[in-house]
Design a protein around this motif. Structure first.
Motif, PDB file in Angstrom:
ATOM      1  N   UNK A 354     -68.886 -26.189  34.838  1.00  0.00           N
ATOM      2  CA  UNK A 354     -68.740 -25.586  36.355  1.00  0.00           C
ATOM      3  C   UNK A 354     -66.951 -25.051  36.552  1.00  0.00           C
ATOM      4  N   UNK A 355     -66.827 -24.167  36.259  1.00  0.00           N
ATOM      5  CA  UNK A 355     -66.173 -23.390  37.509  1.00  0.00           C
ATOM      6  C   UNK A 355     -65.845 -22.855  38.640  1.00  0.00           C
ATOM      7  N   UNK A 356     -64.735 -23.372  39.631  1.00  0.00           N
ATOM      8  CA  UNK A 356     -65.253 -23.252  41.183  1.00  0.00           C
ATOM      9  C   UNK A 356     -63.857 -22.854  41.319  1.00  0.00           C
ATOM     10  N   UNK A 357     -64.166 -21.136  42.310  1.00  0.00           N
ATOM     11  CA  UNK A 357     -62.690 -20.343  42.116  1.00  0.00           C
ATOM     12  C   UNK A 357     -62.889 -20.807  43.753  1.00  0.00           C
ATOM     13  N   UNK A 358     -61.311 -21.170  44.371  1.00  0.00           N
ATOM     14  CA  UNK A 358     -60.841 -21.556  45.467  1.00  0.00           C
ATOM     15  C   UNK A 358     -59.585 -20.939  45.781  1.00  0.00           C
ATOM     16  N   UNK A 359     -59.905 -20.599  47.293  1.00  0.00           N
ATOM     17  CA  UNK A 359     -58.819 -19.490  47.894  1.00  0.00           C
ATOM     18  C   UNK A 359     -58.083 -21.405  48.680  1.00  0.00           C
ATOM     19  N   UNK A 360     -56.636 -21.283  48.299  1.00  0.00           N
ATOM     20  CA  UNK A 360     -56.266 -22.141  49.710  1.00  0.00           C
ATOM     21  C   UNK A 360     -55.702 -21.847  50.855  1.00  0.00           C
ATOM     22  N   UNK A 361     -55.994 -22.483  51.875  1.00  0.00           N
ATOM     23  CA  UNK A 361     -55.886 -22.480  53.395  1.00  0.00           C
ATOM     24  C   UNK A 361     -54.763 -22.461  53.483  1.00  0.00           C
ATOM     25  N   UNK A 362     -54.798 -24.166  53.490  1.00  0.00           N
ATOM     26  CA  UNK A 362     -53.286 -24.664  53.372  1.00  0.00           C
ATOM     27  C   UNK A 362     -53.184 -26.004  52.955  1.00  0.00           C
ATOM     28  N   UNK A 363     -51.813 -26.010  52.984  1.00  0.00           N
ATOM     29  CA  UNK A 363     -51.334 -27.851  51.366  1.00  0.00           C
ATOM     30  C   UNK A 363     -51.103 -26.677  50.417  1.00  0.00           C
ATOM     31  N   UNK A 364     -51.293 -27.532  49.130  1.00  0.00           N
ATOM     32  CA  UNK A 364     -50.809 -26.661  47.931  1.00  0.00           C
ATOM     33  C   UNK A 364     -51.858 -28.119  46.840  1.00  0.00           C
ATOM     34  N   UNK A 365     -52.294 -27.003  45.800  1.00  0.00           N
ATOM     35  CA  UNK A 365     -53.648 -28.290  45.378  1.00  0.00           C
ATOM     36  C   UNK A 365     -53.100 -27.614  44.085  1.00  0.00           C
ATOM     37  N   UNK A 366     -53.060 -29.143  43.119  1.00  0.00           N
ATOM     38  CA  UNK A 366     -52.160 -29.278  42.011  1.00  0.00           C
ATOM     39  C   UNK A 366     -53.052 -29.871  40.970  1.00  0.00           C
ATOM     40  N   UNK A 367     -53.363 -29.547  39.704  1.00  0.00           N
ATOM     41  CA  UNK A 367     -53.926 -30.079  38.828  1.00  0.00           C
ATOM     42  C   UNK A 367     -54.140 -31.867  38.027  1.00  0.00           C
ATOM     43  N   UNK A 368     -55.553 -32.830  38.573  1.00  0.00           N
ATOM     44  CA  UNK A 368     -55.158 -34.479  38.411  1.00  0.00           C
ATOM     45  C   UNK A 368     -55.869 -34.740  39.967  1.00  0.00           C
ATOM     46  N   UNK A 369     -55.145 -33.611  40.538  1.00  0.00           N
ATOM     47  CA  UNK A 369     -55.423 -34.171  42.301  1.00  0.00           C
ATOM     48  C   UNK A 369     -57.186 -34.687  42.333  1.00  0.00           C
ATOM     49  N   UNK A 370     -56.826 -35.856  43.309  1.00  0.00           N
ATOM     50  CA  UNK A 370     -58.454 -36.427  43.484  1.00  0.00           C
ATOM     51  C   UNK A 370     -58.612 -35.458  45.062  1.00  0.00           C
ATOM     52  N   UNK A 371     -60.007 -34.859  45.118  1.00  0.00           N
ATOM     53  CA  UNK A 371     -60.114 -34.279  45.995  1.00  0.00           C
ATOM     54  C   UNK A 371     -61.014 -34.936  46.818  1.00  0.00           C
ATOM     55  N   UNK A 372     -61.455 -34.512  48.692  1.00  0.00           N
ATOM     56  CA  UNK A 372     -62.631 -34.658  49.346  1.00  0.00           C
ATOM     57  C   UNK A 372     -63.073 -33.573  48.701  1.00  0.00           C
ATOM     58  N   UNK A 373     -64.072 -33.414  48.603  1.00  0.00           N
ATOM     59  CA  UNK A 373     -65.786 -32.365  48.687  1.00  0.00           C
ATOM     60  C   UNK A 373     -66.599 -32.564  50.125  1.00  0.00           C
ATOM     61  N   UNK A 374     -66.185 -31.526  50.829  1.00  0.00           N
ATOM     62  CA  UNK A 374     -66.722 -31.447  51.540  1.00  0.00           C
ATOM     63  C   UNK A 374     -68.329 -30.385  52.380  1.00  0.00           C
ATOM     64  N   UNK A 375     -69.355 -30.662  52.037  1.00  0.00           N
ATOM     65  CA  UNK A 375     -70.759 -29.199  52.529  1.00  0.00           C
ATOM     66  C   UNK A 375     -70.943 -29.029  53.592  1.00  0.00           C
TER      67      UNK A 375
END
Length: 733
Positions: A354-375
């Motif tokens: 699975x590949x997710x195309x992401x728009x970052x609106x705030x902050x900076x996203x980096x590889x290997x970060x652990x993020x919270x996914x909210x739906x």
């Protein structure tokens, strides 16, 4: 924008990098199918140096090449991201499908973008700006999104550039057609043998320069007298249009008083008006000739995008809340701020997953970060609600089928994220210790049902997993397990959308399905009162089976369901077996008494019966209750009830008559019409659901693509006898 010759800084095969939102532009391309959006993206990528030869990356694929289905169907079916670099600015070009069935992909592109290029083909007739494109323009206008217009297919034009510009001014300009004006005029060469005059260059209206593309590369020179004379009328109108949008209120008076306005001032005011979304320049573009390095107008278009379109810093970030909906707050486009990113597209790669195309609106996203996914939990569309932590895989930038690694994605930028196994389109990625949920974006309702069943036992085992993955990728699909008909139904946007969904199931997930007729949830009821006697007596050695019950059945008002009343006197049916009779009656009612549809809106009264001290049992009285109900049905007039939907149709005024006539032919009852904003009418009607299975397709044809509708269940009501007889015959056959 000022027609100055510039050199590009792109490099074929290298992923453009962005370290600050000010160096990012996110641009979505909008236009009907066949308008030339993908060809334009390829030409821009070539001019910017993202590819080594016209529209192709190293493996020979197109820069917007992602899905084999697109090759077979000859049209785009999904959103594609093509990042290029021009003069130190990363430009994320979002190529969207033009076909109405894939409007969900267009919505995703609009969500990810900060400005829009509306692509209009001169190869079409003068009214080729279709209603769907006009509707998207109005939607962009409502939120203040900057827009420009690109005229393509000038080499095979049926409509002249000036005429088409006038059409765009009338349709897009609204009350201010002078807000839609060309920046250049195309320069035509000699007629070729097929009768067309190829466009070999542009005439810059602000700089009075001729931009010659005949050699395959842009060259700037002074025009001759004849060309200079062509420039002046259009130049004067353009200057007045720019000055009308200027923040300098004295500039118009000075200009009308004869004071010259220098080019730099005009360009600066033009760029500001474009960024505000109050002025919409029209440009011409054409793909490069064989072996050429630049397509006509592509340099000018890249300059408009980088200098005139806003940075992500100038566009508001969508509102966010905590996942539980509390603590609504506003964020800024700040690379150092709290992380808030959104999945705008989900796809599957057979090798990467699975590949997710992401728009970052705030902050900076980096590889290997652990993020919270909210739906948002679109349970009605087959999407599970989730609130989980996931680890980000590699960050990449796409170019065709290639995925090129990037070190990070700053606020305002777009990137592809690997291995987010739970994230779906529309989900929010945020910091694990500060979870956020972005406000949902508008998503159209799928209204064309497609009933499917597994082709074989092997497919049956894989079907639910394949459907779950399919719906995770495409939020415009709605997956329904209909409890009344037992069918698995995929609700789609149209026939082309359904075709793509089936092909993806087959090729991507290895699931073969058969399409079966979609059934609506019919019900049965009694047209008049009746009585029935159920007698179940069997002797087979040892304990036998003995139960007799007598019932009366009477119809009830719609929506009453099934009532059971005990009026037995004298213990004719022992107390412990009354509930057994009720179980039998309700079980038979669920199975139906005529054509296999549930029986509703009746009162069943148990009035008498017989029992045996040894042979009576719970099972015997359940069977007797079912037999009694069937006998009562045989003596009564059983009616079929069909579901009726409340339908709201929105069409242009000139289509109202055709829509009313069509609804009447579908056994619909029009309950009212009313005017909506603009020349549009809302028609409200009550229509049997059996008659609107294909209405999503038929309305598009009926209204030339301008109509839309919504539906909601209203009630069940008796079906006309001739229709009921046909349904019974089909069920029996």
């Amino acid at each position: 924008m000022g027609d100055k010759s510039r050199t590009h800084t792109g490099a074929a095969g290298r992923a453009p990098a962005a370290d600050h939102p000010a160096s990012v532009r996110n641009v979505v391309l909008v236009g009907h199918s066949g308008s030339g959006k993908t060809t334009l993206v390829e030409a821009l990528a070539l001019t910017a140096g993202a590819v080594g030869r016209a529209g192709r990356v190293e493996d020979g694929a197109s820069v917007s090449d992602h899905d084999p289905i697109e090759h077979r169907q000859g049209r785009s079916v999904q959103l594609s991201l093509v990042p290029v670099e021009w003069e130190g600015v990363k430009v994320n070009l979002l190529d969207t499908p033009g076909y109405a069935d894939f409007v969900g992909e267009l919505r995703a592109g609009l969500r990810a973008a900060d400005a829009a290029l509306f692509v209009v083909s001169a190869a079409q007739e003068a009214d080729a700006v279709d209603a769907a494109t006009r509707a998207v323009w109005e939607e962009c206008a409502a939120v203040g999104m900057p827009r420009a217009i690109v005229v393509t297919h000038l080499e095979t034009a049926r409509t002249g550039f000036e005429e088409l510009t006038g059409v765009c001014a009338r349709l897009f300009g609204g009350d201010d057609p002078d807000a839609v004006l060309p920046l250049h005029l195309p320069r035509h060469g000699p007629r070729n043998p097929d009768g067309h005059s190829p466009v070999t260059g542009l005439l810059g209206l602000l700089t009075r320069q001729e931009l010659d593309y005949s050699s395959g590369e842009r060259r700037e020179r002074e025009p001759d007298e004849a060309l200079a004379a062509l420039i002046e009328p259009a130049r004067g109108r353009l200057i007045e249009g720019i000055i009308a949008e200027s923040e300098d209120e004295t500039l118009m008076d000075r200009y009308l008083g004869g004071e010259p306005v220098d080019t730099d001032t005009l360009v600066g005011d033009l760029e500001k008006a474009v960024a505000r979304g109050t002025f919409h320049p029209v440009l011409a573009a054409a793909p490069p000739a064989e072996g050429a390095r630049q397509g006509l107008g592509t340099v000018e278009l890249l300059e408009l995008v980088t200098r005139g379109f806003p940075t992500p810093l100038e566009r508001p970030v969508p509102p966010v809340t905590a996942p539980d909906g509390s603590a609504r707050r506003r964020l800024d486009c700040d690379p150092g701020g709290p992380l808030a990113a959104e999945v705008v597209k989900t796809s599957s790669d057979p090798y990467v997953g699975r590949i997710s195309l992401v728009r970052v609106f705030s902050g900076t996203l980096r590889p290997d970060d652990t993020v919270h996914v909210s739906g948002h939990g679109l349970a009605d569309r087959g999407h599970e609600d989730h609130d989980v932590d996931e680890r980000v895989g590699a960050l990449t930038s796409p170019l065709g089928r290639q995925q090129r690694p990037v070190p990070h994605a700053v606020a305002g930028d777009l990137a592809c994220v690997a291995k987010l196994s739970r994230a779906e389109t529309g989900d929010t990625l945020s910091a694990r210790d500060a979870p956020l949920l972005m406000e949902a974006w508008a998503m159209p309702d799928p209204l064309l049902p497609l009933a499917v069943r597994a082709h074989s036992k092997t497919d049956e085992d894989r079907l639910s997993q394949g459907l779950a993955r399919l719906s995770a990728e495409d939020p415009t699909l709605r997956l329904e397990q209909n409890p009344h008909t037992g069918q698995v139904v995929l609700w789609c946007m149209g026939e082309a959308h359904a075709e793509v969904a089936l092909e993806r199931l087959r090729e991507r997930y290895g699931v073969q399905v058969d399409v079966v007729p979609h059934r609506v949830a019919l019900r049965e009821t009694f047209g008049r009162g009746s009585s029935g006697r159920g007698r179940h007596v069997k002797q087979s050695g040892g304990h036998g089976q003995f139960a007799v019950c007598e019932i009366d059945v009477e119809p009830l008002p719609a929506g009453s369901g099934l009532e059971f009343v005990d009026k037995v006197v004298g213990g004719a049916v022992p107390r412990q077996f009354v509930s057994s009779v009720e179980k039998g009656v309700r079980a038979q009612a669920a199975r139906g008494v005529l054509a296999g549809h549930p029986l509703v809106d009746v009162r069943v009264t148990l009035r008498d019966g017989k029992a045996h001290s040894v042979d009576s049992s719970d099972a015997a009285f359940q069977t007797a209750g079912a037999l009694a109900l069937r006998e009562a049905a045989a003596e009564a007039s059983v009616e079929l009830l069909e579901p009726v939907a409340e339908v709201r149709v929105v069409v242009t005024d000139d289509c109202v008559g055709a829509v009313l006539s069509d609804l009447s032919g579908r056994r619909g009852r029009v309950v009212g019409t009313e005017q909506e904003n603009g020349a549009r009418t809302v028609v409200r009607a009550e229509v049997p659901e059996m008659e609107i299975g294909r209405y999503a397709v038929d309305l598009r044809s009926l209204s030339h693509g301008t109509g839309s509708f919504s539906r909601s269940y209203l009630r069940h009501e008796p079906m006309p006898r001739q229709v009921a007889d046909r349904v019974r015959a089909e069920a029996a056959g």
